[in-house]
Scaffold this motif. Sequence first.
Motif, PDB file in Angstrom:
ATOM      1  N   ALA A  44       0.830  -1.207   0.000  1.00 15.14           N
ATOM      2  CA  ALA A  44       0.000   0.000   0.000  1.00 15.14           C
ATOM      3  C   ALA A  44       0.863   1.255   0.000  1.00 15.14           C
ATOM      4  O   ALA A  44       0.578   2.224  -0.719  1.00 15.14           O
ATOM      5  CB  ALA A  44      -0.932  -0.006   1.211  1.00 15.14           C
ATOM      6  N   ILE A  45       1.925   1.247   0.811  1.00 15.30           N
ATOM      7  CA  ILE A  45       2.822   2.403   0.874  1.00 15.30           C
ATOM      8  C   ILE A  45       3.582   2.541  -0.440  1.00 15.30           C
ATOM      9  O   ILE A  45       3.712   3.645  -0.989  1.00 15.30           O
ATOM     10  CB  ILE A  45       3.801   2.276   2.055  1.00 15.30           C
ATOM     11  CG1 ILE A  45       3.039   2.296   3.384  1.00 15.30           C
ATOM     12  CG2 ILE A  45       4.834   3.402   2.018  1.00 15.30           C
ATOM     13  CD1 ILE A  45       3.920   2.093   4.595  1.00 15.30           C
ATOM     14  N   ALA A  46       4.085   1.426  -0.967  1.00 17.26           N
ATOM     15  CA  ALA A  46       4.842   1.467  -2.220  1.00 17.26           C
ATOM     16  C   ALA A  46       4.005   2.033  -3.354  1.00 17.26           C
ATOM     17  O   ALA A  46       4.469   2.888  -4.128  1.00 17.26           O
ATOM     18  CB  ALA A  46       5.331   0.060  -2.569  1.00 17.26           C
ATOM     19  N   THR A  47       2.755   1.593  -3.447  1.00 15.70           N
ATOM     20  CA  THR A  47       1.881   2.064  -4.519  1.00 15.70           C
ATOM     21  C   THR A  47       1.567   3.547  -4.363  1.00 15.70           C
ATOM     22  O   THR A  47       1.605   4.314  -5.334  1.00 15.70           O
ATOM     23  CB  THR A  47       0.578   1.251  -4.536  1.00 15.70           C
ATOM     24  OG1 THR A  47       0.881  -0.124  -4.776  1.00 15.70           O
ATOM     25  CG2 THR A  47      -0.357   1.754  -5.620  1.00 15.70           C
ATOM     26  N   ALA A  48       1.273   3.964  -3.134  1.00 18.30           N
ATOM     27  CA  ALA A  48       0.945   5.373  -2.898  1.00 18.30           C
ATOM     28  C   ALA A  48       2.130   6.279  -3.215  1.00 18.30           C
ATOM     29  O   ALA A  48       1.977   7.323  -3.861  1.00 18.30           O
ATOM     30  CB  ALA A  48       0.510   5.560  -1.442  1.00 18.30           C
ATOM     31  N   VAL A  49       3.319   5.880  -2.783  1.00 20.26           N
ATOM     32  CA  VAL A  49       4.515   6.675  -3.043  1.00 20.26           C
ATOM     33  C   VAL A  49       4.796   6.730  -4.543  1.00 20.26           C
ATOM     34  O   VAL A  49       5.067   7.798  -5.106  1.00 20.26           O
ATOM     35  CB  VAL A  49       5.730   6.097  -2.281  1.00 20.26           C
ATOM     36  CG1 VAL A  49       7.030   6.742  -2.771  1.00 20.26           C
ATOM     37  CG2 VAL A  49       5.563   6.307  -0.780  1.00 20.26           C
ATOM     38  N   ALA A  50       4.729   5.582  -5.211  1.00 21.36           N
ATOM     39  CA  ALA A  50       5.028   5.535  -6.639  1.00 21.36           C
ATOM     40  C   ALA A  50       4.054   6.391  -7.439  1.00 21.36           C
ATOM     41  O   ALA A  50       4.454   7.098  -8.377  1.00 21.36           O
ATOM     42  CB  ALA A  50       5.001   4.093  -7.122  1.00 21.36           C
ATOM     43  N   ARG A  51       2.774   6.324  -7.105  1.00 19.78           N
ATOM     44  CA  ARG A  51       1.782   7.128  -7.832  1.00 19.78           C
ATOM     45  C   ARG A  51       2.018   8.619  -7.624  1.00 19.78           C
ATOM     46  O   ARG A  51       1.886   9.415  -8.565  1.00 19.78           O
ATOM     47  CB  ARG A  51       0.374   6.734  -7.393  1.00 19.78           C
ATOM     48  CG  ARG A  51      -0.072   5.394  -7.984  1.00 19.78           C
ATOM     49  CD  ARG A  51      -1.442   4.987  -7.502  1.00 19.78           C
ATOM     50  NE  ARG A  51      -1.884   3.757  -8.171  1.00 19.78           N
ATOM     51  CZ  ARG A  51      -2.908   3.022  -7.789  1.00 19.78           C
ATOM     52  NH1 ARG A  51      -3.614   3.373  -6.715  1.00 19.78           N
ATOM     53  NH2 ARG A  51      -3.239   1.934  -8.458  1.00 19.78           N
ATOM     54  N   ARG A  52       2.370   8.993  -6.407  1.00 21.73           N
ATOM     55  CA  ARG A  52       2.596  10.421  -6.137  1.00 21.73           C
ATOM     56  C   ARG A  52       3.840  10.927  -6.865  1.00 21.73           C
ATOM     57  O   ARG A  52       3.841  12.026  -7.434  1.00 21.73           O
ATOM     58  CB  ARG A  52       2.749  10.647  -4.629  1.00 21.73           C
ATOM     59  CG  ARG A  52       2.934  12.108  -4.249  1.00 21.73           C
ATOM     60  CD  ARG A  52       1.718  12.934  -4.643  1.00 21.73           C
ATOM     61  NE  ARG A  52       1.907  14.338  -4.371  1.00 21.73           N
ATOM     62  CZ  ARG A  52       2.511  15.196  -5.199  1.00 21.73           C
ATOM     63  NH1 ARG A  52       2.985  14.757  -6.364  1.00 21.73           N
ATOM     64  NH2 ARG A  52       2.631  16.458  -4.889  1.00 21.73           N
TER      65      ARG A  52
END
Length: 265
Positions: free
Chosen positions: A33-41
């Motif tokens: 969840a953190i990886a996806t949120a960071v990557a999208r931002r």
Amino acid sequence: MTFASRPGAAAGTPAGAPGAASTSVLVVEDEPAIATAVARRLSAEGWQVETVGDGLQAVDAAARLAPDVVVLDVMLPGIDGLEVCRRIQADRPVPVLMLTARDDETDMLIGLGVGADDYMTKPFSMRELVARVKALLRRQQRAALAAELAAAGSGSAEPPVAVGDVVIDRAQRRVHRGGEEVHLTPTEFDLLLALAASPRTVLTRERLLAEVWDWVDASGTRTVDSHVKALRRKLGADLIRTVHGVGYALEPATAPGATPGGGTA
């Protein structure tokens, strides 16, 4: 997992500049969840972003991608983020922003000691994360430009700065104390240079945060403290004086036997 920059992002931006579509970021985080949120931002800034979830994959990805910056979690399966940072830096110096779940200064100093340029403690704001990554990219560009000028023998290359027995070669981004070279990370180098620009003058934490990190939010002043401690470990505790509640000053001894400013961050 790769996140491509959005179409048309940062059109006309020079390659390698913060926001350029050619800028690549490797995100190493084992919490999906953190990886996806960071990557999208980060991809929303126009950067090419790839994520991996363990330490060994991170080392392989860094070698394969040669990213412009790495966002690296400390706690990882396989090998931890500290060992990942050591291996990445040994292969090819690259700016590293470490993420840690523990607000422990010892861990932060260890991370800086193995070559990380900056760190953030979870939970963190995405706005601050983007600002920190942009600051790392800007410093990388300045270092690359200085190296190019030095290699070309350009008259625009800045002369070294000497403060006491410390010599700061701005063109080569090298530091010597007492004739011995001291390896500094890009962030440590910029922090020392900022202090050396006004020796014996107290610079506030907020001013250093703005000049070195391009970050004007006072919530990041602990970052300044930790980097000062890292500098003291490498250059000697006598070099930087703390003015409690205010900031720091570079205080080189003026003569043999002189009592230098001391203190702790």
